[in-house]
Scaffold this active site. Structure first.
Site, short mmCIF file in Angstrom:
data_model
loop_
_atom_site.label_atom_id
_atom_site.label_comp_id
_atom_site.label_asym_id
_atom_site.label_seq_id
_atom_site.Cartn_x
_atom_site.Cartn_y
_atom_site.Cartn_z
CG ASN A 9 -1.67 1.25 1.43
OD1 ASN A 9 -1.85 2.02 0.47
ND2 ASN A 9 -2.14 1.50 2.64
CD1 TRP A 10 3.41 1.04 -2.66
CD2 TRP A 10 3.41 2.02 -4.67
NE1 TRP A 10 4.09 0.22 -3.53
CE2 TRP A 10 4.10 0.79 -4.76
CE3 TRP A 10 3.30 2.80 -5.82
CZ2 TRP A 10 4.67 0.34 -5.96
CZ3 TRP A 10 3.85 2.36 -7.02
CH2 TRP A 10 4.53 1.14 -7.08
CE LYS A 11 0.79 3.31 4.95
NZ LYS A 11 0.22 3.23 6.27
CG HIS A 95 -5.87 1.36 5.05
ND1 HIS A 95 -5.40 2.31 5.92
CD2 HIS A 95 -4.84 0.50 4.83
CE1 HIS A 95 -4.14 2.03 6.22
NE2 HIS A 95 -3.78 0.94 5.57
CD GLU A 97 -2.80 5.01 6.84
OE1 GLU A 97 -2.76 5.10 5.60
OE2 GLU A 97 -1.86 4.51 7.51
N GLY A 171 2.04 1.98 10.72
CA GLY A 171 2.89 3.16 10.59
C GLY A 171 3.54 3.58 11.89
CB SER A 211 5.09 -1.83 11.88
OG SER A 211 4.58 -0.53 12.11
N GLY A 232 2.75 -1.30 4.29
CA GLY A 232 2.71 0.12 3.96
C GLY A 232 4.11 0.64 3.71
N GLY A 233 4.70 1.27 4.75
CA GLY A 233 5.99 1.94 4.62
C GLY A 233 7.06 1.11 3.91
C1 PEP Z 1 -0.83 -0.23 5.74
O1 PEP Z 1 -0.74 0.85 5.17
O2 PEP Z 1 -1.76 -1.00 5.51
C2 PEP Z 1 0.22 -0.57 6.71
C3 PEP Z 1 0.15 -1.72 7.33
O3 PEP Z 1 1.22 0.34 6.90
P1 PEP Z 1 2.64 0.08 7.64
O4 PEP Z 1 3.21 -1.18 7.06
O5 PEP Z 1 3.46 1.28 7.30
O6 PEP Z 1 2.36 -0.07 9.09
#
Ligand code: PEP
Length: 249
Positions: A9-11, A95, A97, A171, A211, A232-233
């Site tokens: 997920n590039w957000k 999601h 967010e 995150g 994470s 995500g990150g």
């Molecule tokens: C996500 O965006 O779904 C996510 C799990 O982010 P991160 O890996 O940065 O915690």
């Protein structure tokens, strides 16, 4: 045997040019991967560039959200049909967010999931508890409600993937321990068995998100009910995304 899925997920990161570069690197780095499905979720505006960069690969593209109406006077909104025609096979729904910053509710999750399915898209429906909810001991109640209200009305969930994403781990650098994640995954699989039957629950993929990094992916993956990751990150760096993909071998 469920084929693992690793989704990035590039957000709200990348522009069309940097997204195309990242996609091209991931394509190159995962060219020999035949043990997992891979998907990337760039921002809408980058989807066309990523689709071009990923031509000839099996990496799927998804959008990070959709609106449930097929078209209309909904300024700023993007429909399932639009993303499907732009090369997307998947979409994230619910999601955390979106839930936190954009008022996503379980009712909206259901409408979006129905819209996605009607266009042949494969939704990844995200559920998970906040830290307060975990500390209050109501994690299972939250998962139960999100699943029931978000997708419980669907007769067929064969095209769905569930992502268990504890909000406190997204995150933040805090990852659920393999025991915590496994416990939640088992609980979710049990809920699915109760509503849709053992066969569906055995076949559906439940991803862990929160994470995930190259150094914690393997210990999570070793748990039998964790079928891959929503990252995500760490999906924004081709080499760390590649290492996470390789951890599910
Ligand atoms: C996500 O965006 O779904 C996510 C799990 O982010 P991160 O890996 O940065 O915690």
């Amino acid at each position: 045997m469920r084929t693992p899925l690793v989704a990035g997920n590039w957000k709200m990161y990348t522009t069309p040019s940097t997204a195309a570069e990242l996609a091209a690197r991931i394509k190159l780095d995962t060219v020999n991967v035949d043990f997992a499905d891979i998907a990337v979720f760039p921002p809408y505006i980058c989807i066309a560039a990523v689709a071009e960069a990923l031509k000839g690969s099996n990496i799927e593209i998804g959008a990070q959200d959709i609106f449930w109406e097929p078209e209309g006077a909904y300024t700023g909104a993007i429909s399932a049909r639009m993303i499907a025609e732009s090369g997307c096979a998947r979409v994230l729904v619910g999601h955390s967010e979106r839930r936190t910053y954009f008022g996503e509710t379980d009712e909206k999750v259901l409408k979006k999931t129905v819209a996605a399915l009607s266009e042949g898209l494969k939704p990844i429906v995200c559920i998970g508890e906040t830290l307060e909810q975990r500390e209050a001991g109501i994690t299972e109640t939250i998962l139960d409600t999100q699943l029931k209200d978000g997708i419980g009305a669907l007769k067929n969930i064969d095209a769905l993937t569930i992502a268990y994403e504890p909000v406190w781990a997204i995150g933040t650098g805090k990852t659920a321990t393999p025991d915590q994640a496994d416990e939640a995954h088992k609980y979710i699989r049990g809920l699915i068995a109760g509503r849709w039957g053992d066969n569906v629950s055995r076949n559906i993929r439940i991803l862990y998100g929160g994470s995930v990094k190259p150094d914690n992916a393997r210990s999570l993956w070793e748990r039998e009910d964790i079928d891959g990751f929503l990252v995500g990150g760490a999906s924004l760096k081709a080499d760390s995304f590649r290492d996470i993909v390789n951890s599910v071998k």
